[in-house]
Write a protein that holds these residues in place. Structure first.
Motif, PDB file in Angstrom:
ATOM      1  N   GLY A   1      -9.826  -2.370  -6.227  1.00  0.00           N
ATOM      2  CA  GLY A   1      -9.670  -1.592  -5.005  1.00  0.00           C
ATOM      3  C   GLY A   1      -9.554  -0.108  -5.326  1.00  0.00           C
ATOM      4  N   TRP A   2     -10.079   0.739  -4.430  1.00  0.00           N
ATOM      5  CA  TRP A   2     -10.123   2.159  -4.739  1.00  0.00           C
ATOM      6  C   TRP A   2      -8.742   2.776  -4.844  1.00  0.00           C
ATOM      7  CZ3 TRP A   2      -8.227   6.117  -1.729  1.00  0.00           C
ATOM      8  CH2 TRP A   2      -7.883   5.810  -0.416  1.00  0.00           C
ATOM      9  N   VAL A   3      -7.782   2.292  -4.048  1.00  0.00           N
ATOM     10  CA  VAL A   3      -6.422   2.833  -4.136  1.00  0.00           C
ATOM     11  C   VAL A   3      -5.820   2.538  -5.509  1.00  0.00           C
ATOM     12  CG1 VAL A   3      -4.093   2.730  -3.184  1.00  0.00           C
ATOM     13  CG2 VAL A   3      -6.068   2.647  -1.648  1.00  0.00           C
ATOM     14  N   VAL A   4      -6.026   1.315  -5.978  1.00  0.00           N
ATOM     15  CA  VAL A   4      -5.495   0.942  -7.296  1.00  0.00           C
ATOM     16  C   VAL A   4      -6.144   1.775  -8.393  1.00  0.00           C
ATOM     17  CG1 VAL A   4      -5.259  -0.933  -8.960  1.00  0.00           C
ATOM     18  CG2 VAL A   4      -4.943  -1.398  -6.526  1.00  0.00           C
ATOM     19  N   TRP A   5      -7.447   2.033  -8.280  1.00  0.00           N
ATOM     20  CA  TRP A   5      -8.110   2.833  -9.310  1.00  0.00           C
ATOM     21  C   TRP A   5      -7.626   4.277  -9.292  1.00  0.00           C
ATOM     22  CZ3 TRP A   5     -10.203   0.946 -13.401  1.00  0.00           C
ATOM     23  CH2 TRP A   5     -10.763  -0.338 -13.373  1.00  0.00           C
ATOM     24  N   VAL A   6      -7.316   4.798  -8.113  1.00  0.00           N
ATOM     25  CA  VAL A   6      -6.710   6.137  -8.045  1.00  0.00           C
ATOM     26  C   VAL A   6      -5.359   6.124  -8.752  1.00  0.00           C
ATOM     27  CG1 VAL A   6      -5.685   7.844  -6.483  1.00  0.00           C
ATOM     28  CG2 VAL A   6      -7.917   6.840  -5.955  1.00  0.00           C
ATOM     29  N   LEU A   7      -4.596   5.054  -8.531  1.00  0.00           N
ATOM     30  CA  LEU A   7      -3.288   4.933  -9.171  1.00  0.00           C
ATOM     31  C   LEU A   7      -3.423   4.788 -10.684  1.00  0.00           C
ATOM     32  CD1 LEU A   7      -0.378   4.942  -8.260  1.00  0.00           C
ATOM     33  CD2 LEU A   7      -0.459   2.468  -8.027  1.00  0.00           C
TER      34      LEU A   7
ATOM     35  N   LEU B   1       2.481   6.630  -7.146  1.00  0.00           N
ATOM     36  CA  LEU B   1       1.593   7.696  -7.629  1.00  0.00           C
ATOM     37  C   LEU B   1       2.249   9.064  -7.460  1.00  0.00           C
ATOM     38  CD1 LEU B   1      -1.161   8.667  -8.662  1.00  0.00           C
ATOM     39  CD2 LEU B   1      -1.952   8.656  -6.273  1.00  0.00           C
TER      40      LEU B   1
ATOM     41  N   GLY C   1       0.818  -1.212   0.000  1.00  0.00           N
ATOM     42  CA  GLY C   1       0.000   0.000   0.000  1.00  0.00           C
ATOM     43  C   GLY C   1       0.850   1.260   0.000  1.00  0.00           C
TER      44      GLY C   1
ATOM     45  N   MET D   1       2.339   1.821  -3.411  1.00  0.00           N
ATOM     46  CA  MET D   1       1.388   2.376  -4.384  1.00  0.00           C
ATOM     47  C   MET D   1       1.331   3.895  -4.292  1.00  0.00           C
ATOM     48  SD  MET D   1      -1.839  -0.248  -4.452  1.00  0.00           S
ATOM     49  CE  MET D   1      -1.642  -1.953  -4.978  1.00  0.00           C
ATOM     50  N   TRP D   2       1.243   4.420  -3.078  1.00  0.00           N
ATOM     51  CA  TRP D   2       1.210   5.868  -2.924  1.00  0.00           C
ATOM     52  C   TRP D   2       2.531   6.508  -3.345  1.00  0.00           C
ATOM     53  CZ3 TRP D   2      -3.260   7.925  -2.817  1.00  0.00           C
ATOM     54  CH2 TRP D   2      -4.342   7.315  -2.173  1.00  0.00           C
TER      55      TRP D   2
END
Length: 575
Positions: free
Chosen positions: A420-426, A296, A289, A292-293
């Motif tokens: 997952g929402w984090v992946v879609w933001v990425l 991005l 996690g 990922m950030w």
């Protein structure tokens, strides 16, 4: 194809224990010979080019062998793993070796064509070739190393060489940037050493396969702290956010050919190390996690920095930072598809980014500057250079059907499959970064190639005066040269060869993606990796960590006792 290559593989397989160390040994030997031949430039150049040509053939052969026969290892010095030095040739390491060999050869050809001579103001001196070969040795050792300590040694070898290459020419701007570069990498090395101490204190070994085996018994908090420390060390070298501020200030000051090899390879060694740690040692994905950030932020911050630049070298340095984020994205997904996309994108990016920096060197030689405020009309005055820029630029921007587009599509598909929402933001950040990269490449084309030079804000002074010492660009003063605007054919040829290699990644995307898929699956198959390195009997869950440490120490003592002369057996008297 497999059956066609089978005889070649079977003939080469028995010699793999001798071939695996050659990517490290050959550049070291070439560096020594080139240094001895310092008074004979032609001999130096023949040694360097011959070595790198041989490296391309050797690395390509190793890719074929390991792809068909699996992981190959060699134990240096007769000490078995995990005690001795282990070199590991798998699909991932050999793919990176092959791409790096191509880049190193093309940049060397470019340098020799530019005129490697003593005493040049802004050109490499006689120490360039030996230092360059040491850089090659360090990069190759980093890719092949099977333990963390020798990975550290590989880092230090190519970093010491890079300190010399970065300051060639000894201008004040280069020395200042070199000092900053040295300080940042010394801090990175110190953090790496601290992480090594943490690893050894926790599991009693630095062999990657055995670290991964024993790390399961380490408390999760300690394991996460060790991984985070290693990520900081490797993140500094890979220039991920927020550890990237040093790169745009350091790379643009070096000669263009040096910046090209730095941009193409050195940051990717850091990415490669993160892949190794995530897939072999820290397989639980506890920090995915966070990665990922980080990916991005690296993409967005890098491309926003590129949009604010007026110098092509600094602009490309920021795009280099931005696209490291794509690889971090693929690693953070934690899937074989994501890792395959990261490897494919690394191959693409090494070739394209290096080619773009070489093109900037051609522009500097042709127009006397790399500043967009002083450039213009290159489409008409240098159409060959315009073509050489246009192809890798749209490739980097992700225009289909080029490899940049394919690599991004693979990563987007891998992310969508994870969800997952984090992946879609990425995913959204990935698309935005790609569009902004294309925008930046078009701006460079519009200002440097399309518009009339007289419309540039400073178009009339690009050649009228020498570059100020404080300027970070590699501008050229034509007043002391008798060949203004003339570019040696080898500089054009080497750049075109590298661009052709990047186009080959597009044309052969299917077979290359198959190799990267198998490389990702092999990298994530910890059992196969441990068997190749540690042998068939590594999996014995009944042995505790403390018992494994005692057994390792007993093995060392047994090996030493076998080397000592044994006393003659006593003769019993007959009764």
């Amino acid at each position: 194809m497999t059956e066609t290559l089978r005889p070649f593989v079977e003939a080469l397989l028995p010699y793999m224990p001798y071939l695996i160390p050659l990517p490290v040994a050959l550049p070291a030997l070439a560096a020594a010979l080139a240094l001895l031949a310092g008074r004979h430039p032609h001999v130096q150049r023949t040694i360097a080019l011959g070595t790198l040509l041989g490296m391309i053939a050797l690395a390509a052969s190793m890719v074929i062998v390991v792809d068909l026969e699996g992981i190959q290892t060699v134990q240096i010095g007769g000490w078995d793993a995990p005690i001795g030095i282990t070199l590991v040739a798998d699909r991932l390491s050999t793919v990176m070796l092959t791409v790096s060999a191509v880049v190193l050869f093309c940049v060397m050809w470019y340098a020799i064509s530019q005129g490697v001579r003593d005493g040049g103001k802004d050109e490499p001196v006689a120490v360039f070739l030996p230092t360059y070969m040491l850089l090659s040795m360090g990069v190759n050792l980093s890719f092949l190393s099977g333990d963390l300590f020798n990975l550290y040694v590989g880092f230090e070898v190519f970093l010491v060489a890079s300190y010399v290459l970065l300051t060639l020419g000894a201008s004040p701007a280069r020395v200042r940037a070199g000092v900053g570069y040295v300080m940042v990498n010394m801090i990175s090395s110190m953090i790496f050493l601290f992480a090594l101490a943490m690893v050894y204190a926790s599991v009693g070994t630095v062999n990657m396969a055995q670290i991964g085996l024993r790390m399961d018994e380490v408390p999760s908090g300690t394991r996460a702290a060790i991984f985070a420390t290693l990520l900081i060390a490797f993140g500094l070298k890979a220039a991920v956010f927020p550890l990237d501020a040093w790169l745009p200030d350091s790379y643009p000051t070096a000669p263009s050919l040096v910046t090209a090899v730095f941009a193409g390879l050195l940051t990717k060694v850091g990415v490669y190390s993160i892949i190794r740690m995530r897939s072999v040692v820290f397989t639980d994905g506890a920090l995915d996690g966070l990665l990922m950030w980080v990916g991005l932020a690296t993409m967005i911050v890098g491309i926003l920095g590129a949009m604010a630049q007026n110098d092509m070298k600094r602009l490309l340095s920021f795009t280099l930072v931005s696209h490291i984020g794509y690889m971090i994205f693929g690693i953070a997904l934690g899937t074989a598809q994501g890792l395959s996309g990261a490897i494919f994108y690394a191959v693409h990016h090494i070739l394209v980014q290096t080619a773009l920096f070489l093109v900037v060197g051609l522009i500097e030689r042709q127009a006397g500057t790399s500043s967009l405020r002083r450039l213009g009309s290159l489409l008409y005055t240098a159409p060959v250079i315009a073509l050489l820029y246009f192809i890798p630029a749209i490739n980097l921007g992700g225009i289909p059907p080029f490899s940049g587009f394919l690599g991004k599509i693979i990563l987007l598909e891998a992310g969508a499959n994870v969800g997952g929402w984090v992946v879609w933001v990425l995913i959204a950040g990935t698309v935005i970064t790609s569009l902004l990269t294309l925008y930046v490449m078009v701006i460079v084309w519009s200002k440097g190639f399309w518009r009339d030079r007289k419309d540039a804000p400073e178009g009339s002074i690009a050649i009228a005066r020498p570059a100020p010492l404080a300027d970070v660009t590699d501008e050229v003063d034509f007043r002391d040269r008798d060949d203004p605007g003339r570019i040696p054919g080898g500089m054009i040829g080497s750049t075109a060869t590298l661009i052709a290699a990047s186009l080959a990644v597009t044309v052969l995307a299917g077979p290359i993606l198959s190799v990267t898929d198998r490389a990702a699956e092999s990298a994530q198959d910890t059992g196969n990796y441990r068997t190749a390195v540690l042998g068939e009997n590594w999996d014995n869950p009944s042995r505790s960590l403390d018992q494994q440490r005692l057994d390792d120490r007993s093995d060392v003592l047994d090996n030493r006792n076998h080397e000592l002369p044994q006393p003659a057996p006593a003769i019993e008297e007959e009764s």
